[in-house]
Design an enzyme around this catalytic site. Structure first.
Site, mmCIF file in Angstrom:
data_model
loop_
_atom_site.group_PDB
_atom_site.id
_atom_site.type_symbol
_atom_site.label_atom_id
_atom_site.label_comp_id
_atom_site.label_asym_id
_atom_site.label_seq_id
_atom_site.Cartn_x
_atom_site.Cartn_y
_atom_site.Cartn_z
ATOM 1 N N THR A 1 0.862 -1.192 0.000
ATOM 2 C CA THR A 1 0.000 0.000 0.000
ATOM 3 C C THR A 1 0.892 1.233 0.000
ATOM 4 O O THR A 1 1.730 1.411 0.884
ATOM 5 C CB THR A 1 -0.937 -0.024 1.217
ATOM 6 O OG1 THR A 1 -1.743 -1.201 1.120
ATOM 7 C CG2 THR A 1 -1.835 1.200 1.255
ATOM 8 N N ARG B 1 -8.569 11.648 10.652
ATOM 9 C CA ARG B 1 -9.964 11.203 10.749
ATOM 10 C C ARG B 1 -10.482 11.646 12.105
ATOM 11 O O ARG B 1 -10.326 10.947 13.104
ATOM 12 C CB ARG B 1 -10.050 9.694 10.566
ATOM 13 C CG ARG B 1 -9.498 9.234 9.218
ATOM 14 C CD ARG B 1 -9.600 7.733 9.041
ATOM 15 N NE ARG B 1 -8.918 7.290 7.834
ATOM 16 C CZ ARG B 1 -8.362 6.089 7.700
ATOM 17 N NH1 ARG B 1 -8.400 5.213 8.689
ATOM 18 N NH2 ARG B 1 -7.752 5.755 6.584
ATOM 19 N N HIS C 1 -8.310 4.566 -1.505
ATOM 20 C CA HIS C 1 -8.391 3.995 -0.164
ATOM 21 C C HIS C 1 -9.818 4.138 0.403
ATOM 22 O O HIS C 1 -10.012 4.393 1.591
ATOM 23 C CB HIS C 1 -7.375 4.704 0.749
ATOM 24 C CG HIS C 1 -6.762 3.811 1.795
ATOM 25 N ND1 HIS C 1 -5.483 3.317 1.716
ATOM 26 C CD2 HIS C 1 -7.241 3.335 2.976
ATOM 27 C CE1 HIS C 1 -5.207 2.588 2.789
ATOM 28 N NE2 HIS C 1 -6.276 2.582 3.567
HETATM 29 C C1 LIG Z 1 -12.108 -0.342 7.962
HETATM 30 C C2 LIG Z 1 -11.119 -0.289 6.852
HETATM 31 C C3 LIG Z 1 -9.799 -0.638 7.084
HETATM 32 C C4 LIG Z 1 -8.875 -0.594 6.038
HETATM 33 N N1 LIG Z 1 -7.599 -1.027 6.280
HETATM 34 C C5 LIG Z 1 -6.722 -1.083 5.256
HETATM 35 C C6 LIG Z 1 -5.418 -1.618 5.450
HETATM 36 O O1 LIG Z 1 -5.070 -2.066 6.529
HETATM 37 N N2 LIG Z 1 -4.562 -1.617 4.390
HETATM 38 C C7 LIG Z 1 -4.942 -1.136 3.157
HETATM 39 O O2 LIG Z 1 -4.142 -1.164 2.224
HETATM 40 N N3 LIG Z 1 -6.175 -0.654 2.950
HETATM 41 C C8 LIG Z 1 -7.073 -0.618 3.952
HETATM 42 N N4 LIG Z 1 -8.334 -0.156 3.729
HETATM 43 C C9 LIG Z 1 -8.734 0.262 2.368
HETATM 44 C C10 LIG Z 1 -9.279 -0.931 1.582
HETATM 45 O O3 LIG Z 1 -8.295 -1.873 1.304
HETATM 46 C C11 LIG Z 1 -9.893 -0.472 0.248
HETATM 47 O O4 LIG Z 1 -8.931 0.233 -0.497
HETATM 48 C C12 LIG Z 1 -11.116 0.399 0.430
HETATM 49 O O5 LIG Z 1 -11.861 -0.017 1.547
HETATM 50 C C13 LIG Z 1 -11.981 0.333 -0.813
HETATM 51 O O6 LIG Z 1 -13.122 1.122 -0.684
HETATM 52 P P1 LIG Z 1 -14.549 0.523 -0.237
HETATM 53 O O7 LIG Z 1 -14.464 0.274 1.233
HETATM 54 O O8 LIG Z 1 -15.475 1.629 -0.537
HETATM 55 O O9 LIG Z 1 -14.775 -0.721 -1.026
HETATM 56 C C14 LIG Z 1 -9.268 -0.171 4.756
HETATM 57 C C15 LIG Z 1 -10.605 0.186 4.531
HETATM 58 C C16 LIG Z 1 -11.513 0.121 5.551
HETATM 59 C C17 LIG Z 1 -12.957 0.478 5.262
#
Ligand SMILES: Cc1cc2nc3c(=O)[nH]c(=O)nc-3n(C[C@H](O)[C@H](O)[C@H](O)COP(=O)(O)O)c2cc1C
Length: 389
Positions: free
Chosen positions: A158, A167, A281
């Site tokens: 990432t 946030r 993200h």
């Molecule tokens: C609660 C939460 C935790 C996340 N944690 C990570 C993470 O640890 N590493 C990462 O690369 N992306 C993280 N993401 C981003 C997701 O991998 C992804 O890019 C994103 O959720 C996509 O959008 P969507 O939730 O609308 O489908 C997180 C997203 C959410 C909602």
């Protein structure tokens, strides 16, 4: 399960998740960053992109399967890495892995998961691993050895989180790192007895406050502790040199997640990575970031087939996924949708979320006269062209 079936779309699963989860945890999952502009932009991008129906095409034999990295998959989805999914439901990461396995798609484990990759691997799913680089690179490399030993062949680095995003709601809710115990937080939890009994008390009975399972044992803190150990702080100095170093070390497939600039996509292509994820993200990092749908065609053009391009962020309908696929994504990662399902009904809920999106995607394809995802890629897409011009 019967109650789950009354949820007909992802928004309805989201409402059920909101009832089940304490507000602090729900908002951590659901919301964006700063003024939540990026989050709104995601919805706008999908809503403004029109798809023109095509008629009188025999779509009785349609399927949304794709071949991704040499493997046939019944649907073009990957469960995205999400930190602390193990707080959503007891054993949440394992349940997500099982849901992914049932659907025949990969599950990407986050560096910041509550359950270790070794334990999740027992679910028998195709696992990918998402990496955040720690300041002490040697610890990061040791983690990669653990990951490889579990048979994981796909690593997602990432690259869009150079610093922690701002946030503010997490601070108000006490759901920042460390989680700050407060009267408000205690009342919030008390108002959600199903989560308290089914998740938190089980975790506490098992070994106290949970922590991040991939942190090296000497630095493993509970989520209520400040991440005070410098070596495992998120590194704000990650650069293209790290990509080159990872490329040298990691024998498997390497993917960069969080690319939005065509220039970065081009540069990624020169580093030998196999793929990128065009992602903002989920609207959770840079609040001014564009929506992936708006930049995807330019990136796909720039990359010119030399690399696989995946996409995510904001998918709540199968038609959203259809638009990303039509704009050139090889597959779509899903973050919140399966998490809402997980909160709403455990593994069955996560499976239900995938089934809803799968069904909606295939309906969208049929209404567009597309039998396959390849057909979807050839449709004319005025909404997209307008956004990307
Ligand atoms: C609660 C939460 C935790 C996340 N944690 C990570 C993470 O640890 N590493 C990462 O690369 N992306 C993280 N993401 C981003 C997701 O991998 C992804 O890019 C994103 O959720 C996509 O959008 P969507 O939730 O609308 O489908 C997180 C997203 C959410 C909602």
């Amino acid at each position: 399960m019967a109650a789950l079936q009354t949820c007909l779309n992802i928004d309805e699963l989201r409402l059920r998740a909101r009832r089940f989860l304490p507000r602090g945890l729900f908002e951590y999952i659901d919301r964006g960053t700063e003024d939540e502009t990026a989050l709104r932009r995601l919805r706008d991008s999908f809503e403004q992109a029109e798809l023109t129906p095509r008629v009188l095409v025999d779509c009785s034999e349609r399927h949304a399967g794709v071949t991704l990295f040499g493997r046939d998959r019944p649907l073009p989805f990957v469960i995205a890495p999400t930190a602390a999914a193990g707080l959503v439901r007891y054993d949440g990461e394992v349940l997500l892995a099982r849901a992914a396995r049932a659907a025949g798609i990969p599950f990407c484990v986050s560096t910041q998961s509550i359950t270790s990759i070794e334990a999740i691997a027992e679910a028998g799913a195709e696992l990918w691993f998402q990496l955040y680089v720690w300041r002490d690179r040697s610890l990061t490399h040791a983690l990669l050895d653990r990951v490889a030993a579990c048979g994981v062949d796909t690593l997602i680095l990432t690259v869009d989180t150079a610093v922690s995003p701002k946030r503010e709601y997490n601070r108000h809710n006490g759901f920042n790192v460390p989680v700050t115990p407060s009267l408000r937080g205690a009342l919030d939890v008390a108002r959600h007895p199903a989560w308290l009994g089914g998740v938190l008390l089980r975790l506490l009975a098992e070994g106290g406050w949970p922590g991040y399972a991939h942190y090296p044992p000497q630095f493993r803190t509970r989520i209520t502790d400040a991440a005070s150990h410098d070596p495992i702080r998120l590194c704000d100095g990650v650069s293209w040199d790290d990509v080159a170093e990872l490329r040298r070390r990691w024998q498997g497939r390497l993917i960069l997640k969080g690319v939005l600039a065509p220039e970065d996509a081009l540069r990624a292509g020169g580093t030998g990575v196999e793929a990128i994820v065009v992602s903002n993200h989920g609207g959770r990092n840079l609040d001014s970031a564009p929506a992936p749908l708006a930049v995807l065609p330019r990136i796909v053009d720039a990359v010119g087939g030399r690399m696989t391009v995946l996409a995510d962020s904001g998918v709540r309908r199968g038609s959203d996924a259809a638009k990303l696929l039509a704009a050139g994504a090889a597959a779509v990662l899903l973050g919140r949708a399966p998490l809402f399902g997980l909160a709403a009904g455990g593994q069955a809920g996560a499976e239900h979320a995938l089934a809803i999106l799968w069904d909606e995607l295939e309906r969208t394809m049929a209404l567009l006269g597309c039998r396959t995802v390849a057909d979807l890629r050839s449709i004319s897409f005025p909404g997209i062209d307008a956004q990307s011009s």
